[in-house]
Scaffold this motif. Structure first.
Motif, PDB file in Angstrom:
ATOM      1  N   ALA A  48      -7.648  24.882 -17.271  1.00  0.00           N
ATOM      2  CA  ALA A  48      -8.380  25.502 -16.158  1.00  0.00           C
ATOM      3  C   ALA A  48      -8.734  26.948 -16.477  1.00  0.00           C
ATOM      4  N   ALA A  49      -7.805  27.669 -17.120  1.00  0.00           N
ATOM      5  CA  ALA A  49      -8.047  29.065 -17.484  1.00  0.00           C
ATOM      6  C   ALA A  49      -9.221  29.177 -18.453  1.00  0.00           C
ATOM      7  N   ASN A  50      -9.289  28.271 -19.442  1.00  0.00           N
ATOM      8  CA  ASN A  50     -10.371  28.328 -20.420  1.00  0.00           C
ATOM      9  C   ASN A  50     -11.698  27.856 -19.838  1.00  0.00           C
ATOM     10  N   LEU A  51     -11.656  26.872 -18.949  1.00  0.00           N
ATOM     11  CA  LEU A  51     -12.875  26.471 -18.243  1.00  0.00           C
ATOM     12  C   LEU A  51     -13.392  27.629 -17.393  1.00  0.00           C
ATOM     13  N   ARG A  52     -12.473  28.339 -16.780  1.00  0.00           N
ATOM     14  CA  ARG A  52     -12.850  29.510 -15.980  1.00  0.00           C
ATOM     15  C   ARG A  52     -13.569  30.539 -16.847  1.00  0.00           C
ATOM     16  N   ARG A  53     -13.094  30.754 -18.058  1.00  0.00           N
ATOM     17  CA  ARG A  53     -13.747  31.710 -18.962  1.00  0.00           C
ATOM     18  C   ARG A  53     -15.161  31.255 -19.317  1.00  0.00           C
ATOM     19  N   ASP A  56       2.369  48.169 -18.368  1.00  0.00           N
ATOM     20  CA  ASP A  56       2.405  47.387 -19.605  1.00  0.00           C
ATOM     21  C   ASP A  56       1.475  46.182 -19.448  1.00  0.00           C
ATOM     22  N   PHE A  57       0.237  46.331 -19.920  1.00  0.00           N
ATOM     23  CA  PHE A  57      -0.755  45.273 -19.742  1.00  0.00           C
ATOM     24  C   PHE A  57      -0.531  44.087 -20.664  1.00  0.00           C
ATOM     25  N   SER A  58       0.462  44.176 -21.525  1.00  0.00           N
ATOM     26  CA  SER A  58       0.791  43.026 -22.378  1.00  0.00           C
ATOM     27  C   SER A  58       1.681  42.031 -21.657  1.00  0.00           C
ATOM     28  N   LEU A  90     -10.043  38.900  -9.270  1.00  0.00           N
ATOM     29  CA  LEU A  90      -9.589  37.580  -8.842  1.00  0.00           C
ATOM     30  C   LEU A  90      -8.118  37.620  -8.414  1.00  0.00           C
ATOM     31  N   GLU A  91      -7.296  38.357  -9.158  1.00  0.00           N
ATOM     32  CA  GLU A  91      -5.887  38.450  -8.773  1.00  0.00           C
ATOM     33  C   GLU A  91      -5.740  39.171  -7.437  1.00  0.00           C
ATOM     34  N   ALA A  92      -6.564  40.180  -7.197  1.00  0.00           N
ATOM     35  CA  ALA A  92      -6.510  40.886  -5.913  1.00  0.00           C
ATOM     36  C   ALA A  92      -6.800  39.937  -4.760  1.00  0.00           C
ATOM     37  N   PHE A  93      -7.757  39.022  -4.951  1.00  0.00           N
ATOM     38  CA  PHE A  93      -8.065  38.031  -3.920  1.00  0.00           C
ATOM     39  C   PHE A  93      -6.834  37.192  -3.574  1.00  0.00           C
ATOM     40  N   LEU A 131       3.683  34.377  -6.071  1.00  0.00           N
ATOM     41  CA  LEU A 131       2.697  33.569  -6.789  1.00  0.00           C
ATOM     42  C   LEU A 131       2.782  33.849  -8.286  1.00  0.00           C
ATOM     43  N   LYS A 132       3.005  32.805  -9.077  1.00  0.00           N
ATOM     44  CA  LYS A 132       3.106  32.938 -10.524  1.00  0.00           C
ATOM     45  C   LYS A 132       1.714  32.916 -11.134  1.00  0.00           C
ATOM     46  N   ILE A 133       1.343  34.000 -11.805  1.00  0.00           N
ATOM     47  CA  ILE A 133       0.054  34.066 -12.499  1.00  0.00           C
ATOM     48  C   ILE A 133       0.335  34.377 -13.965  1.00  0.00           C
ATOM     49  N   GLU A 134       0.029  33.418 -14.820  1.00  0.00           N
ATOM     50  CA  GLU A 134       0.292  33.611 -16.246  1.00  0.00           C
ATOM     51  C   GLU A 134      -0.677  34.624 -16.851  1.00  0.00           C
ATOM     52  N   HIS A 135      -0.245  35.202 -17.955  1.00  0.00           N
ATOM     53  CA  HIS A 135      -1.034  36.244 -18.605  1.00  0.00           C
ATOM     54  C   HIS A 135      -2.408  35.736 -19.035  1.00  0.00           C
ATOM     55  N   GLU A 136      -2.520  34.432 -19.312  1.00  0.00           N
ATOM     56  CA  GLU A 136      -3.801  33.838 -19.695  1.00  0.00           C
ATOM     57  C   GLU A 136      -4.871  34.077 -18.629  1.00  0.00           C
TER      58      GLU A 136
END
Length: 458
Positions: free
Chosen positions: A387-392, A123-125, A244-247, A355-360
Motif C-alpha cells: 500500500a505504501a508503494n502504491l501510494r508513492r 531524529d528523522f531516521s 498526511l500524518e497530520a490528517f 496509531l502505528k505509522i511505519e517509517h515507510e
C-alpha cells in the motif's frame, strides 16, 4: 491575457509580528540556502484564493512579477507585496481571511526552517522522530486543543469534481455540523471546500460560534489547491508525508468524497496504516461517499483495493452512496468509539499517539523518473508496505499533474514509467484510465495529457 494585480503593504497580526534578523534575512535570500522562493510561491497561492487553477507552473507564470519582501520596522514587521492578484483585495484592502492565511504561511515557513529542519532536535531516521516533528508543527499552529472532546472529521476528495458532487459534499458537511463535528480538509476547492461550507451553515444553525475549519497543505501542492475562504486554521506542513500524518493524527474519522488520483493516494495511505498489525484493534471510522452519479468511482476504487490489497483492506471502510445523514451517523458513532477507546487507553483526544505509522509511510517521496520506475510494486511483501508503494506511485502522478516541479520534470523527460507485476499493473492501468474517462485528472474543460505510462513487468 493580462491579469489585474495590486501592490500593497500589510502589517501581520498574531504570533509573528516580529522576526529575528536571521529569520528575515533567510526569507529574503534567493540563494540556495534561502527561503524566499518557497515563501513567495506559498504566499502567491494564498493570495490566489477563489481563482480556479490547478497548475502550479501556470500560476507562477501568470503572476511572474509577484514578490513579497519583509521590512523590519521599529514596531514590528511589514510585508511589501507587489504584483498580487487583485481578487485578494476589496476596495484596496486585503480580505481579512486571506491576510490570516498569509500570516500562517510566514509562521509555518519560518518554524519549519528554524525549528524543524534547521535543528538536530528531531531524529528523522526514526518513526518517532518524524511524528514528534508533526506534533510540534501542529502545536505551534495552535491546532492541538486538549480540552475538547473528539470531534474532527477529515474530509478527502478531489479539487476537480462535478457540480452535483460538490453540492453533495456540502450536504454531508451540513449533517456533520449539525452534530457538532468540525471539518479538516486539504483546504482547497471542490471536495475540500464543500464540507466546510455545509458545516459552517450547520454550526450557525446550531449557534455554534467556535466552529473549526482546518486546512492542511504543503508547499508543492498549495498553488494547485489554494486555501478556500472558509478555512480558519491553515497549516503548511513541509511535505506530503507530514501532511498526511497530520490528517490521521489530528482527525477522529475520515470521509472520502469522489476525486481522482490524489484521493486514491490518500485512500492507499490510510489503508496501509490501518492494515498494520499493531492497528488491528484501533477504531478509526472511514467512509467513502458520493451522490448516485459517483457510485462508479467508488466501485472502481473498491475493485482495485480488492485486486491489490485484498479483503482485509475492504473491511476497514464502508461505502455509503447518496445518503448524507447515514454518513454523518456512521462517522459520529465511530467517533464515539474512538473516544471510549482513547479514554480506556489514556491516549490524548487531540493527537492520535497510539496509531502505528511505519517509517515507510513517513519518508518524503520526491518523484523522479528513476524513482517512479523503481517502485516495488509486487505482492511478495507485507500488504501494508505494498500500500505504501502504491501510494508513492499515485503521489508521483499527482506531482506530474499539478505540481510545478513535477510538470517541469515531465516536460523535460516525458511521462513517468510505472512498472510492476501484471497482477498489480493491470488493475492500476484500468483504474487510471477510469479517472481519465470520468474527467477526474484536471479541471473541467481542460484536455488531459497523461504524465505516466504503465509498464507491465516484474
Amino acid at each position: 491575457m493580462d491579469y489585474k494585480i495590486v501592490d500593497a503593504q500589510v502589517s501581520p497580526t498574531g504570533r509573528l509580528e516580529v522576526l529575528s534578523r536571521a529569520e528575515a534575512a533567510k526569507l529574503s535570500d534567493e540563494g540556495g540556502g534561502g527561503l524566499h522562493a518557497l515563501y513567495r510561491n506559498c504566499s502567491l497561492a494564498v493570495l490566489n484564493c477563489g481563482n480556479e487553477l490547478d497548475d502550479g507552473k501556470e500560476l507562477l507564470e501568470r503572476y511572474h512579477t509577484f514578490d513579497i519582501q519583509i521590512q523590519q520596522r521599529a514596531r514590528g514587521i511589514k510585508l511589501d507585496i507587489t504584483g498580487a492578484p487583485a481578487s485578494a483585495f476589496v476596495d484596496g484592502e486585503m480580505i481579512r481571511g486571506i491576510q490570516e492565511h498569509l500570516v500562517a504561511v510566514l509562521r509555518d515557513v519560518v518554524y519549519a526552517s528554524t525549528e524543524i529542519s534547521g535543528t538536530a532536535r528531531f531524529d528523522f531516521s526514526t518513526s518517532e522522530g518524524v511524528t514528534d516533528a508533526v506534533f510540534h508543527i501542529l502545536r505551534n499552529a495552535n491546532v492541538l486543543q486538549p480540552i475538547t472532546q473528539p470531534n474532527v472529521v477529515v474530509c478527502w476528495g478531489g479539487h476537480s469534481i462535478k457540480q452535483e458532487e460538490y453540492e453533495y459534499t456540502k450536504l454531508v458537511g451540513y449533517q456533520l455540523g449539525l452534530r457538532g463535528l468540525n471539518v479538516c480538509t486539504g483546504c482547497g476547492p471542490g471536495a475540500m471546500k464543500g464540507p466546510m461550507k455545509g458545516a459552517a451553515l450547520a454550526h450557525a444553525t446550531q449557534r455554534i460560534t467556535n466552529g473549526r475549519y482546518l486546512g492542511f497543505t504543503e508547499p508543492g501542492i498549495i498553488a494547485a489547491e489554494a486555501p478556500n475562504p472558509v478555512v480558519n486554521e491553515l497549516v503548511i506542513l513541509p511535505d506530503v508525508e507530514k501532511r498526511l500524518e497530520a490528517f490521521v493524527r489530528t482527525g477522529h474519522g475520515i470521509v472520502v468524497f469522489p476525486g481522482g488520483v490524489g484521493t486514491a493516494e490518500e485512500i492507499l495511505y490510510i489503508l496501509g496504516i490501518l492494515l498494520h498489525p499493531d492497528n488491528a484493534a484501533l477504531p478509526f471510522p472511514l467512509v467513502f461517499t458520493g451522490p448516485r452519479s459517483a457510485e462508479e468511482y467508488f466501485l472502481r476504487i473498491d475493485r482495485f483495493i480488492a485486486q491489490t490489497l485484498g479483503d482485509a483492506a475492504r473491511q476497514r471502510y464502508k461505502i455509503i452512496i447518496d445518503d448524507p445523514q447515514a454518513v454523518a451517523r456512521e462517522i459520529n458513532g465511530g467517533i464515539m468509539q474512538v473516544r471510549d477507546f482513547r479514554k480506556e487507553q489514556r491516549d490524548a483526544y487531540y493527537f492520535n499517539w497510539l496509531l502505528k505509522i511505519e517509517h515507510e509511510f513517513q519518508q518524503p517521496f520526491r518523484p523522479t523518473h528513476a524513482r517512479m520506475r523503481n517502485l516495488t510494486l509486487h505482492r511478495r511483501q507485507p500488504t501494508h508496505l505494498l500500500a505504501a508503494n502504491l501510494r508513492r506511485a499515485f503521489s508521483g502522478v499527482v506531482a506530474g499533474n499539478v505540481k510545478d516541479e513535477g510538470i517541469r520534470e515531465i516536460e523535460k523527460h516525458g511521462p513517468f514509467e510505472i512498472a510492476g507485476e501484471p497482477e498489480i499493473m493491470g488493475p492500476m492501468d484500468e483504474l487510471m484510465a477510469s479517472f481519465v474517462a470520468q474527467g477526474r485528472m484536471k479541471l473541467p474543460g481542460k484536455t488531459y495529457n497523461p504524465c505516466y505510462r504503465i509498464v507491465t513487468g516484474d
